[in-house]
Scaffold this active site. Sequence first.
Site, PDB file in Angstrom:
ATOM      1  N   ARG A  53       0.935  -1.314  -0.018  1.00 53.68           N
ATOM      2  CA  ARG A  53      -0.144  -0.134  -0.030  1.00 53.68           C
ATOM      3  C   ARG A  53       0.914   1.104  -0.043  1.00 53.68           C
ATOM      4  O   ARG A  53       1.813   1.250   0.930  1.00 53.68           O
ATOM      5  CB  ARG A  53      -0.871   0.100   1.247  1.00 53.68           C
ATOM      6  N   ASP A  55       1.242   5.584   0.297  1.00 52.15           N
ATOM      7  CA  ASP A  55       0.342   6.650   1.023  1.00 52.15           C
ATOM      8  C   ASP A  55      -0.161   7.680  -0.018  1.00 52.15           C
ATOM      9  O   ASP A  55       0.435   7.582  -1.414  1.00 52.15           O
ATOM     10  CB  ASP A  55       1.632   7.252   1.836  1.00 52.15           C
ATOM     11  N   TYR A 113      11.934   0.892  -4.075  1.00 51.88           N
ATOM     12  CA  TYR A 113      11.207   2.425  -4.095  1.00 51.88           C
ATOM     13  C   TYR A 113      12.474   3.197  -4.774  1.00 51.88           C
ATOM     14  O   TYR A 113      13.750   2.806  -4.586  1.00 51.88           O
ATOM     15  CB  TYR A 113      10.929   2.914  -2.831  1.00 51.88           C
ATOM     16  N   ARG A 200      10.769   7.588   3.253  1.00 48.38           N
ATOM     17  CA  ARG A 200      10.751   8.904   3.189  1.00 48.38           C
ATOM     18  C   ARG A 200      11.470   9.537   4.591  1.00 48.38           C
ATOM     19  O   ARG A 200      12.057  10.441   4.442  1.00 48.38           O
ATOM     20  CB  ARG A 200       9.195   9.324   3.428  1.00 48.38           C
TER      21      ARG A 200
END
Length: 265
Positions: A53, A55, A113, A200
């Site tokens: 999932r 954000d 990522y 992040r």
Amino acid sequence: MTDSRTLALGIEYCGTAFNGWQVQPDRPSVQSALEEALSRFADHPVKVLCAGRTDAGVHATHQVVSFTTSASRAPDGWIRGVNAFLPRTVAVRWVRAVPDDFHARFSARSRTYEYWIWNDPVRSPIHENATGWVFRPLAVERMREGAQALVGEHDFTSFRAAECQAKSPVRTVTELSLIRQGDLVGVRISANAFLQHMVRNIVGALIYVGTGREAPGWIAEVLAARRRDVAAPTFSPSGLYLTGVGYPENPELPQRGRSPFGGVF
């Protein structure tokens, strides 16, 4: 469901207009847009399982979903047909038949990522929702030096969100690479799995090192502290992209998507 089969899809999306991947009441989500399009094309209700999932505001060039269907369509038909019902910010890029026990999340062994930063004194309207922005010069070599402390199996408590619901903070990072392409700085990180906001938060810490606010060795100190409050703030979601999901037991599936800015790490 009669004569059902399991399919996997590779999905690309711009997350700017969505409140994240997961279905939420009265809020737009990638999952709801995809399930609506699939249900219309398959002519029966479809629920999907995803690899991970994302954000609100986070993008993907290689999200993977799986679902069961009784509809019989050619592979190109699934791509063209579902895309005809999707908003222009979401697209199916590929489809593959998979074993019935395949699960987009639990069959995955790794995720990759990329985070892209617009590093220029002036903000870029063109890159506004596609990158994070750092106006101070970033020393990529310093960032690379600090990043090496994060490679391997570690307790990433210092880099997880306070509301993260993962049972264990231990994750194994197999790659953490950085490149500069003109005014863009790219960070690519692969791991067996990620904690909430982990990428992040890592990027935020690397920026502290890149701007000279902290020394490269500070990254290792933050990691060892196992305290979120000693690390840098969570960086913007705008520059984050899911670009790969590893399924070594399913080599028929594409394992990685394109780098959003053609990055060669």
